[in-house]
Design an enzyme around this catalytic site. Structure first.
Site, PDB file in Angstrom:
ATOM      1  N   HIS A  19      -2.200  17.829  10.807  1.00  0.00           N
ATOM      2  CA  HIS A  19      -1.782  16.358   9.969  1.00  0.00           C
ATOM      3  C   HIS A  19      -0.282  16.021  10.848  1.00  0.00           C
ATOM      4  O   HIS A  19       0.658  16.337  10.273  1.00  0.00           O
ATOM      5  CB  HIS A  19      -1.681  16.401   8.546  1.00  0.00           C
ATOM      6  CG  HIS A  19      -1.409  15.047   7.995  1.00  0.00           C
ATOM      7  ND1 HIS A  19      -1.582  14.913   6.722  1.00  0.00           N
ATOM      8  CD2 HIS A  19      -0.828  13.963   8.337  1.00  0.00           C
ATOM      9  CE1 HIS A  19      -1.205  13.665   6.238  1.00  0.00           C
ATOM     10  NE2 HIS A  19      -0.861  12.841   7.488  1.00  0.00           N
ATOM     11  N   HIS A 199      -6.339   9.685   4.850  1.00  0.00           N
ATOM     12  CA  HIS A 199      -5.316   9.777   3.938  1.00  0.00           C
ATOM     13  C   HIS A 199      -5.785   9.056   2.603  1.00  0.00           C
ATOM     14  O   HIS A 199      -6.327   8.074   2.552  1.00  0.00           O
ATOM     15  CB  HIS A 199      -4.217   8.954   4.496  1.00  0.00           C
ATOM     16  CG  HIS A 199      -3.334   9.393   5.750  1.00  0.00           C
ATOM     17  ND1 HIS A 199      -4.202  10.034   6.852  1.00  0.00           N
ATOM     18  CD2 HIS A 199      -2.255   9.983   5.942  1.00  0.00           C
ATOM     19  CE1 HIS A 199      -3.253  10.488   7.604  1.00  0.00           C
ATOM     20  NE2 HIS A 199      -2.078  10.273   7.079  1.00  0.00           N
ATOM     21  N   GLU A 202      -1.882   9.967  -1.406  1.00  0.00           N
ATOM     22  CA  GLU A 202      -0.506  10.287  -1.210  1.00  0.00           C
ATOM     23  C   GLU A 202       0.015   9.413  -2.102  1.00  0.00           C
ATOM     24  O   GLU A 202       0.889  10.006  -3.023  1.00  0.00           O
ATOM     25  CB  GLU A 202      -0.341   9.945   0.370  1.00  0.00           C
ATOM     26  CG  GLU A 202       1.139  10.006   0.670  1.00  0.00           C
ATOM     27  CD  GLU A 202       1.390   9.398   2.166  1.00  0.00           C
ATOM     28  OE1 GLU A 202       0.660   8.633   2.653  1.00  0.00           O
ATOM     29  OE2 GLU A 202       2.317   9.738   2.703  1.00  0.00           O
TER      30      GLU A 202
HETATM   31  N1  HPA Z   1       0.934   7.787   5.479  1.00  0.00           N
HETATM   32  C1  HPA Z   1       0.176   6.701   5.700  1.00  0.00           C
HETATM   33  N2  HPA Z   1       0.423   6.477   6.853  1.00  0.00           N
HETATM   34  C2  HPA Z   1       0.872   7.170   7.736  1.00  0.00           C
HETATM   35  C3  HPA Z   1       1.496   8.239   7.491  1.00  0.00           C
HETATM   36  C4  HPA Z   1       1.444   8.674   6.064  1.00  0.00           C
HETATM   37  O1  HPA Z   1       1.834   9.706   5.910  1.00  0.00           O
HETATM   38  N3  HPA Z   1       2.286   8.712   8.661  1.00  0.00           N
HETATM   39  C5  HPA Z   1       1.947   7.768   9.499  1.00  0.00           C
HETATM   40  N4  HPA Z   1       1.020   6.739   9.101  1.00  0.00           N
HETATM   41 ZN    ZN Z   2       0.016  11.015   7.378  1.00  0.00          ZN
END
Ligand code: HPA
Ligand code: ZN
Length: 338
Positions: A19, A199, A202
């Protein structure tokens, strides 16, 4: 273990990074150097002034600076230098396999050709394979704040370079841009033979992880912190052995967690989840792979067994062929139990 002893020990672990946004490995020094040679004015007077701006309260505050930094990348050589700098750095940290994200739209939106971006990145990856013995995969990420139609255009642009690209991902501003927005383009990407990741969880809720799994059919979740909110989701991740690529220093810097002691990775390991540790955007979050391992080991007081599990999990979760995977895992085991 004492701090210096733990650092030395972590340095020696054979590691895989799954990642990593290549644009997020853009160190300020290199940014100024490339800005100078491309005769682009920087918004900051010095490396120090720029670094002072690296103070984020959430993902969006980071993304605003990250996209601005990427604007100095114009020529194939710029993308090459960026990628090569990352690869030599992680080679020094005993990273032996990388799966690298790049964000084509961050560049094509500024009029840079898809070919310019990928040729620079690819040449550096190939050099690292030959000279540094680093194996690699390349993942093209769609920016989720843009439309699905834009993602489709990017998918089209990628097709002449399909043989260089292993998968597609989904990144950028999560909340308000759920995986469901990209169902059709992910389906089309799968049709072209790309592997799928996204993703999710988060800043966004556990529901977005469900969507990434059920609607996009991803094989891996990037971050996935929020999965622990939902027992049924944990069960699903366990049943299908879905990897979670966690990024502890990123989580701390973007205030996904308030203290490293609160990071979910040890709970995830306890539950038997295929959790792994990576750096996300190391130039912005204060550390590459070793620093992420160290901060996590210290913050959560991880045991050697837990560290070994994290290192094994990363190879397990990788897209390496089964023989190489087994070889790397045996190297990790030998390192921990010589
Ligand atoms: N999250 C979402 N988009 C991103 C991230 C992340 O951690 N890093 C670079 N683009
Ligand atoms: Zn990322």
């Amino acid at each position: 273990m004492e701090a210096s002893e733990l650092k030395t020990f972590i340095q020696g672990i054979p590691k895989a990074e799954l990642h990593l946004h290549i644009e997020g490995s853009f160190e300020p020094e290199l940014m100024f150097q490339i800005a100078n040679r491309n005769q682009i004015a920087m918004d900051y007077d010095s490396v120090e002034a720029l670094k002072k701006a690296y103070n984020f309260n959430n993902l969006q505050e980071f993304l605003d600076i990250y996209y601005t930094g990427a604007q100095v990348l114009i020529h194939e050589r710029d993308f090459y230098d960026l990628t090569w700098a990352y690869l030599t750095k992680v080679h020094d940290q005993n990273v032996v396999h990388v799966e690298v994200f790049f964000d084509p739209q961050t560049h094509t939106e500024r009029g840079i050709g898809f070919d310019v971006v990928i040729k620079g990145i690819y040449s550096a990856l190939e050099r690292a394979k030959k000279e540094l013995n680093i194996s690699y995969k390349l993942i093209m990420s769609f920016l989720r704040h843009l439309s699905e139609e834009e993602a489709f255009k990017t998918l089209e642009s990628s097709l002449p370079f399909k043989h260089w690209i292993d998968g597609v991902g989904l990144d950028s501003s999560e909340v308000g841009n759920p995986p469901s927005k990209f169902v059709n383009v992910f389906k089309a990407a799968a049709g072209h033979g790309y592997k799928l990741v996204a993703h999710a969880g988060e800043e966004g809720p556990a529901d977005y992880i469900w969507e990434a799994l059920d609607l996009l059919n991803v094989v891996r979740i990037d971050h996935g912190n929020r999965c622990l909110d939902d027992d049924n989701l944990v069960k699903r991740l366990l049943d299908k052995n879905i990897p979670l690529t966690l990024c502890p220093l990123s989580n701390l810097e973007l205030k996904v967690i308030q203290r490293m002691e609160d990071h979910p990775v040890s709970k995830m390991l306890e539950k038997g989840l295929l959790a792994t540790i990576h750096s996300d955007d190391p130039a912005y979050f204060g550390g590459y792979m070793n620093e992420n391992y160290y901060a996590t080991a210290k913050g959560l007081d991880l045991s050697k067994d837990q560290l070994m599990q994290l290192a094994i999990n990363a190879f397990e979760a990788s897209w390496l062929d089964p023989e190489t995977k087994a070889l790397r895992i045996s190297e990790v085991k030998n390192y921990f139990n010589p």
